[in-house]
Design a protein around this motif. Structure first.
Motif, PDB file in Angstrom:
ATOM      1  N   THR A 109       0.964  -1.062   0.087  1.00 37.63           N
ATOM      2  CA  THR A 109      -0.071  -0.071   0.167  1.00 37.63           C
ATOM      3  C   THR A 109       0.913   1.336   0.119  1.00 37.63           C
ATOM      4  O   THR A 109       1.811   1.301   0.901  1.00 37.63           O
ATOM      5  CB  THR A 109      -0.952  -0.082   1.393  1.00 37.63           C
ATOM      6  OG1 THR A 109      -1.715  -1.020   1.059  1.00 37.63           O
ATOM      7  CG2 THR A 109      -1.754   1.238   1.276  1.00 37.63           C
ATOM      8  N   GLU A 110       0.756   1.981  -0.938  1.00 33.26           N
ATOM      9  CA  GLU A 110       1.143   3.339  -1.039  1.00 33.26           C
ATOM     10  C   GLU A 110       0.525   4.586  -0.926  1.00 33.26           C
ATOM     11  O   GLU A 110      -0.683   4.587  -1.391  1.00 33.26           O
ATOM     12  CB  GLU A 110       2.183   3.203  -2.542  1.00 33.26           C
ATOM     13  CG  GLU A 110       3.027   2.239  -2.498  1.00 33.26           C
ATOM     14  CD  GLU A 110       3.496   1.925  -4.157  1.00 33.26           C
ATOM     15  OE1 GLU A 110       2.946   2.665  -4.951  1.00 33.26           O
ATOM     16  OE2 GLU A 110       4.541   1.339  -4.270  1.00 33.26           O
ATOM     17  N   GLY A 111       0.722   5.687  -0.427  1.00 32.99           N
ATOM     18  CA  GLY A 111       0.069   6.783  -0.393  1.00 32.99           C
ATOM     19  C   GLY A 111      -0.218   7.233   0.955  1.00 32.99           C
ATOM     20  O   GLY A 111       0.024   6.805   2.066  1.00 32.99           O
ATOM     21  N   ASN A 112      -0.986   8.549   1.186  1.00 31.09           N
ATOM     22  CA  ASN A 112      -1.265   9.013   2.399  1.00 31.09           C
ATOM     23  C   ASN A 112      -2.986   8.990   2.496  1.00 31.09           C
ATOM     24  O   ASN A 112      -3.506  10.108   1.721  1.00 31.09           O
ATOM     25  CB  ASN A 112      -0.691  10.437   2.741  1.00 31.09           C
ATOM     26  CG  ASN A 112      -1.338  11.202   3.840  1.00 31.09           C
ATOM     27  OD1 ASN A 112      -1.856  10.402   4.884  1.00 31.09           O
ATOM     28  ND2 ASN A 112      -0.963  12.462   3.634  1.00 31.09           N
ATOM     29  N   MET A 113      -3.676   7.986   2.989  1.00 33.19           N
ATOM     30  CA  MET A 113      -5.145   8.119   2.926  1.00 33.19           C
ATOM     31  C   MET A 113      -5.598   8.450   4.602  1.00 33.19           C
ATOM     32  O   MET A 113      -5.264   7.402   4.966  1.00 33.19           O
ATOM     33  CB  MET A 113      -5.973   7.221   2.309  1.00 33.19           C
ATOM     34  CG  MET A 113      -7.253   7.100   2.427  1.00 33.19           C
ATOM     35  SD  MET A 113      -7.819   8.513   1.339  1.00 33.19           S
ATOM     36  CE  MET A 113      -7.433   8.372  -0.112  1.00 33.19           C
ATOM     37  N   PRO A 114      -6.479   9.389   4.943  1.00 27.32           N
ATOM     38  CA  PRO A 114      -6.748   9.464   6.176  1.00 27.32           C
ATOM     39  C   PRO A 114      -7.864   8.701   6.485  1.00 27.32           C
ATOM     40  O   PRO A 114      -8.514   8.005   5.344  1.00 27.32           O
ATOM     41  CB  PRO A 114      -7.264  11.030   6.116  1.00 27.32           C
ATOM     42  CG  PRO A 114      -6.604  11.709   5.096  1.00 27.32           C
ATOM     43  CD  PRO A 114      -6.270  10.765   4.117  1.00 27.32           C
ATOM     44  N   SER A 115      -8.228   8.511   7.677  1.00 24.82           N
ATOM     45  CA  SER A 115      -9.122   7.201   8.130  1.00 24.82           C
ATOM     46  C   SER A 115     -10.487   7.989   7.690  1.00 24.82           C
ATOM     47  O   SER A 115     -10.818   8.966   7.439  1.00 24.82           O
ATOM     48  CB  SER A 115      -9.224   7.141   9.670  1.00 24.82           C
ATOM     49  OG  SER A 115      -9.743   8.365  10.347  1.00 24.82           O
ATOM     50  N   LYS A 116     -11.468   7.099   7.361  1.00 20.31           N
ATOM     51  CA  LYS A 116     -12.760   7.468   7.359  1.00 20.31           C
ATOM     52  C   LYS A 116     -13.738   8.580   8.205  1.00 20.31           C
ATOM     53  O   LYS A 116     -14.269   9.258   7.800  1.00 20.31           O
ATOM     54  CB  LYS A 116     -13.879   6.314   6.883  1.00 20.31           C
ATOM     55  CG  LYS A 116     -13.484   5.191   5.509  1.00 20.31           C
ATOM     56  CD  LYS A 116     -14.576   4.355   5.641  1.00 20.31           C
ATOM     57  CE  LYS A 116     -13.946   3.565   4.409  1.00 20.31           C
ATOM     58  NZ  LYS A 116     -14.889   2.792   4.105  1.00 20.31           N
TER      59      LYS A 116
END
Length: 153
Positions: free
Chosen positions: A28-35
């Motif tokens: 997994t790559e990248g910066n995704m905040p939590s829902k």
């Protein structure tokens, strides 16, 4: 070639093939905040509030700097084969001129678009270097054009 050599070569070949990597792993790559963090973003919030909740964006639009992009993707990788994208999430937050949230768009792999990268080149205006300039221009010396500032040197 004798039967002994054929059998020995076959066994060595099978041993070499069995030692090749068949590891499959997801990356997994990248910066995704939590829902829950994404749900906290509301229209009219200031950029600093968004940054404090979601962190720094993965990318900022280069044209107007008012669109922040948070994205991540999960890739399936196996040995030397081309990676396969399993999942993609993109959130684009657009700010108005005052720095307040104007619009938020969420995209996934299903509603996103694949982009085909062009291999064509754009010609650059100016001097096309000769073969000698291109390959030997920086070897030994760099010619200086005479100007008033360097007294013709």
């Amino acid at each position: 070639m004798s039967t002994h050599n054929i059998v020995f070569s076959t066994l060595v070949g099978a041993l070499l093939l069995s030692s090749c990597s068949t590891d499959i792993f997801n990356q997994t790559e990248g910066n995704m905040p939590s829902k829950s963090d994404i749900m906290r973003i509301k229209q009219g919030m200031h950029q600093e509030e968004v940054r404090s909740i979601m962190g720094s964006p993965s990318a900022v639009s280069s044209l107007d700097h008012r669109t922040w992009i948070y994205m991540n993707s999960t890739m399936k990788r196996m040995a030397f084969f081309e990676p396969e994208e399993l999942d993609r999430n993109v959130i684009a937050i657009e700010f108005d001129h005052d720095g307040n949230v104007k619009n938020m768009t969420q995209l996934t792999k299903e509603n996103g678009k694949d982009i085909v990268v062009s291999k064509e080149q754009t010609p650059v205006m100016g001097n096309q270097p000769t073969f000698m300039e291109k390959y030997f221009g920086g070897v030994g010396y760099m010619p200086v054009q005479p100007t008033k500032e360097n007294d013709g040197l």
